[in-house]
Design a protein around this motif. Structure first.
Motif, PDB file in Angstrom:
ATOM      1  N   LYS A   3     -47.097  40.417 -24.722  1.00 15.98           N
ATOM      2  CA  LYS A   3     -45.251  41.215 -24.975  1.00 15.98           C
ATOM      3  C   LYS A   3     -46.456  41.330 -26.701  1.00 15.98           C
ATOM      4  O   LYS A   3     -46.029  40.578 -27.547  1.00 15.98           O
ATOM      5  CB  LYS A   3     -44.589  40.791 -25.408  1.00 15.98           C
ATOM      6  N   SER A   4     -45.865  42.503 -27.240  1.00 16.88           N
ATOM      7  CA  SER A   4     -45.786  43.758 -28.119  1.00 16.88           C
ATOM      8  C   SER A   4     -44.605  43.582 -29.292  1.00 16.88           C
ATOM      9  O   SER A   4     -43.496  43.277 -28.555  1.00 16.88           O
ATOM     10  CB  SER A   4     -46.672  45.194 -28.415  1.00 16.88           C
ATOM     11  N   ALA A   5     -44.262  43.879 -30.200  1.00 14.36           N
ATOM     12  CA  ALA A   5     -43.115  43.391 -31.537  1.00 14.36           C
ATOM     13  C   ALA A   5     -43.009  45.232 -31.668  1.00 14.36           C
ATOM     14  O   ALA A   5     -43.072  45.292 -33.180  1.00 14.36           O
ATOM     15  CB  ALA A   5     -43.523  42.302 -32.182  1.00 14.36           C
ATOM     16  N   GLU A   6     -43.273  46.165 -31.114  1.00 16.56           N
ATOM     17  CA  GLU A   6     -43.018  47.201 -31.469  1.00 16.56           C
ATOM     18  C   GLU A   6     -41.659  48.040 -32.175  1.00 16.56           C
ATOM     19  O   GLU A   6     -41.182  48.734 -32.244  1.00 16.56           O
ATOM     20  CB  GLU A   6     -43.927  49.140 -30.379  1.00 16.56           C
ATOM     21  N   GLN A   7     -40.772  46.639 -31.564  1.00 18.66           N
ATOM     22  CA  GLN A   7     -39.350  47.279 -31.924  1.00 18.66           C
ATOM     23  C   GLN A   7     -39.185  46.939 -33.257  1.00 18.66           C
ATOM     24  O   GLN A   7     -39.523  45.402 -33.256  1.00 18.66           O
ATOM     25  CB  GLN A   7     -38.587  47.494 -30.932  1.00 18.66           C
ATOM     26  N   PRO A   8     -38.666  47.488 -34.210  1.00 21.41           N
ATOM     27  CA  PRO A   8     -37.601  47.033 -35.016  1.00 21.41           C
ATOM     28  C   PRO A   8     -36.804  45.325 -34.839  1.00 21.41           C
ATOM     29  O   PRO A   8     -36.471  45.200 -33.554  1.00 21.41           O
ATOM     30  CB  PRO A   8     -36.960  47.220 -35.618  1.00 21.41           C
ATOM     31  N   ALA A   9     -36.969  44.314 -35.217  1.00 20.86           N
ATOM     32  CA  ALA A   9     -36.530  42.476 -34.685  1.00 20.86           C
ATOM     33  C   ALA A   9     -35.078  43.549 -34.056  1.00 20.86           C
ATOM     34  O   ALA A   9     -34.962  41.997 -32.975  1.00 20.86           O
ATOM     35  CB  ALA A   9     -36.798  41.587 -35.916  1.00 20.86           C
ATOM     36  N   SER A  10     -34.079  43.170 -34.948  1.00 22.12           N
ATOM     37  CA  SER A  10     -32.696  43.977 -34.857  1.00 22.12           C
ATOM     38  C   SER A  10     -32.829  44.535 -33.298  1.00 22.12           C
ATOM     39  O   SER A  10     -31.466  43.867 -32.345  1.00 22.12           O
ATOM     40  CB  SER A  10     -31.740  45.050 -35.703  1.00 22.12           C
ATOM     41  N   ARG A  11     -33.790  44.913 -32.881  1.00 21.23           N
ATOM     42  CA  ARG A  11     -33.805  45.904 -31.112  1.00 21.23           C
ATOM     43  C   ARG A  11     -34.492  45.161 -30.486  1.00 21.23           C
ATOM     44  O   ARG A  11     -34.055  45.445 -28.969  1.00 21.23           O
ATOM     45  CB  ARG A  11     -34.486  46.925 -31.074  1.00 21.23           C
ATOM     46  N   ARG A  21     -38.678  33.325 -30.264  1.00 13.94           N
ATOM     47  CA  ARG A  21     -39.531  34.329 -30.673  1.00 13.94           C
ATOM     48  C   ARG A  21     -41.143  33.353 -30.992  1.00 13.94           C
ATOM     49  O   ARG A  21     -40.675  32.538 -32.305  1.00 13.94           O
ATOM     50  CB  ARG A  21     -39.588  35.215 -30.922  1.00 13.94           C
ATOM     51  N   VAL A  22     -41.940  33.139 -30.184  1.00 13.58           N
ATOM     52  CA  VAL A  22     -43.528  32.645 -31.082  1.00 13.58           C
ATOM     53  C   VAL A  22     -44.401  33.827 -31.577  1.00 13.58           C
ATOM     54  O   VAL A  22     -44.909  34.651 -30.931  1.00 13.58           O
ATOM     55  CB  VAL A  22     -44.079  31.234 -30.214  1.00 13.58           C
ATOM     56  N   LEU A  23     -44.594  33.552 -32.453  1.00 11.13           N
ATOM     57  CA  LEU A  23     -46.249  34.132 -33.659  1.00 11.13           C
ATOM     58  C   LEU A  23     -47.143  33.385 -33.176  1.00 11.13           C
ATOM     59  O   LEU A  23     -47.168  32.751 -33.906  1.00 11.13           O
ATOM     60  CB  LEU A  23     -45.307  34.657 -34.678  1.00 11.13           C
ATOM     61  N   LEU A  36     -51.008  32.856 -25.673  1.00  9.56           N
ATOM     62  CA  LEU A  36     -49.464  34.133 -25.939  1.00  9.56           C
ATOM     63  C   LEU A  36     -50.138  33.742 -24.329  1.00  9.56           C
ATOM     64  O   LEU A  36     -47.745  33.913 -23.608  1.00  9.56           O
ATOM     65  CB  LEU A  36     -50.004  34.884 -26.020  1.00  9.56           C
ATOM     66  N   ALA A  37     -49.894  34.059 -23.010  1.00  8.41           N
ATOM     67  CA  ALA A  37     -50.375  33.696 -21.465  1.00  8.41           C
ATOM     68  C   ALA A  37     -49.668  32.862 -21.136  1.00  8.41           C
ATOM     69  O   ALA A  37     -48.310  33.017 -20.924  1.00  8.41           O
ATOM     70  CB  ALA A  37     -51.184  33.878 -20.993  1.00  8.41           C
ATOM     71  N   LEU A  38     -49.961  31.019 -22.132  1.00 14.65           N
ATOM     72  CA  LEU A  38     -49.555  30.358 -22.070  1.00 14.65           C
ATOM     73  C   LEU A  38     -47.645  30.126 -22.206  1.00 14.65           C
ATOM     74  O   LEU A  38     -46.964  29.141 -21.411  1.00 14.65           O
ATOM     75  CB  LEU A  38     -49.355  28.584 -22.392  1.00 14.65           C
ATOM     76  N   LEU A  39     -47.442  30.454 -23.355  1.00 14.19           N
ATOM     77  CA  LEU A  39     -46.044  30.456 -24.027  1.00 14.19           C
ATOM     78  C   LEU A  39     -45.350  31.756 -23.717  1.00 14.19           C
ATOM     79  O   LEU A  39     -44.332  30.901 -22.922  1.00 14.19           O
ATOM     80  CB  LEU A  39     -46.311  30.540 -25.909  1.00 14.19           C
ATOM     81  N   ASP A  40     -45.879  32.743 -22.742  1.00 11.32           N
ATOM     82  CA  ASP A  40     -44.907  33.793 -22.222  1.00 11.32           C
ATOM     83  C   ASP A  40     -44.040  32.480 -20.938  1.00 11.32           C
ATOM     84  O   ASP A  40     -43.624  32.790 -19.930  1.00 11.32           O
ATOM     85  CB  ASP A  40     -45.586  35.126 -21.605  1.00 11.32           C
ATOM     86  N   GLY A  43     -41.425  30.901 -21.338  1.00  7.41           N
ATOM     87  CA  GLY A  43     -40.633  31.197 -21.077  1.00  7.41           C
ATOM     88  C   GLY A  43     -40.144  31.881 -22.652  1.00  7.41           C
ATOM     89  O   GLY A  43     -38.746  32.269 -22.823  1.00  7.41           O
ATOM     90  N   TYR A  44     -41.738  31.977 -23.475  1.00  2.00           N
ATOM     91  CA  TYR A  44     -41.368  32.077 -24.956  1.00  2.00           C
ATOM     92  C   TYR A  44     -41.463  33.573 -25.244  1.00  2.00           C
ATOM     93  O   TYR A  44     -42.502  34.545 -24.198  1.00  2.00           O
ATOM     94  CB  TYR A  44     -42.239  31.721 -25.475  1.00  2.00           C
ATOM     95  N   GLU A  45     -40.503  34.598 -25.758  1.00  3.63           N
ATOM     96  CA  GLU A  45     -40.987  35.917 -26.160  1.00  3.63           C
ATOM     97  C   GLU A  45     -42.340  36.149 -27.852  1.00  3.63           C
ATOM     98  O   GLU A  45     -41.970  35.289 -28.226  1.00  3.63           O
ATOM     99  CB  GLU A  45     -40.083  36.349 -26.409  1.00  3.63           C
ATOM    100  N   VAL A  46     -42.740  36.544 -26.457  1.00  2.49           N
ATOM    101  CA  VAL A  46     -44.337  36.289 -27.532  1.00  2.49           C
ATOM    102  C   VAL A  46     -45.036  37.784 -28.273  1.00  2.49           C
ATOM    103  O   VAL A  46     -44.624  38.279 -28.263  1.00  2.49           O
ATOM    104  CB  VAL A  46     -45.907  35.612 -27.116  1.00  2.49           C
ATOM    105  N   ALA A  47     -45.754  37.202 -29.644  1.00  2.00           N
ATOM    106  CA  ALA A  47     -46.689  38.294 -29.914  1.00  2.00           C
ATOM    107  C   ALA A  47     -47.383  37.233 -30.864  1.00  2.00           C
ATOM    108  O   ALA A  47     -47.492  36.262 -31.153  1.00  2.00           O
ATOM    109  CB  ALA A  47     -45.737  38.881 -31.371  1.00  2.00           C
TER     110      ALA A  47
END
Length: 141
Positions: A3-11, A21-23, A36-40, A43-47
């Protein structure tokens, strides 16, 4: 990357484990994609980021709760990334865990001094990773 983090964090949509969220910062592409696939799947949102400069950019956009950070990175090493994040009030509560092949006592001391909350060595044990993520989540509540 997952998953990408293209949107601002507030959105960003709040998904997974209450929007946790895990970076993941890893210069080995296969290792990055696998984690990234494992964390996804957990159930985590990942970048992800592949170097220290990209890690700081992603952190500013993605606003992670947890950063899994390799030490031996191009552009800026993981110790520098952690120190930079710790100097910024925005990231005061971010849980930073080293995820590295360097596991000697001196390496662990350096990560602690740089502001890391945990130190995991590769190849990472899934149970150890889950413990770190659980500690990060418990600290937030």
């Amino acid at each position: 990357m997952a998953k990408s983090a293209e949107q601002p964090a507030s959105r960003l949509p709040r998904t997974g484990l209450d929007g946790r969220r895990v970076l993941v910062v890893e210069d080995n592409r296969d290792g990055l994609e696998t984690l990234l696939a494992l964390l996804d799947m957990l159930g985590y949102e990942v970048a992800g980021a592949a170097d220290g400069g990209e890690a700081l950019e992603q952190a500013r956009r993605f606003r992670p709760n947890v950063v899994l950070l390799d030490l031996g990175l191009p552009v800026m090493d993981g110790l520098q990334v952690a120190r930079t994040l710790r100097k910024d009030e925005t990231f005061a509560d971010v849980y930073i865990a080293a995820l590295t092949g360097w596991g000697a006592e001196g390496d662990r001391r350096r990560t602690a001094e740089a502001g890391f909350d945990a130190h995991l060595t590769k190849p990472v044990d899934l149970a150890a990773l889950e413990q770190v993520l659980a500690r990060a989540t418990a600290r937030e509540t």
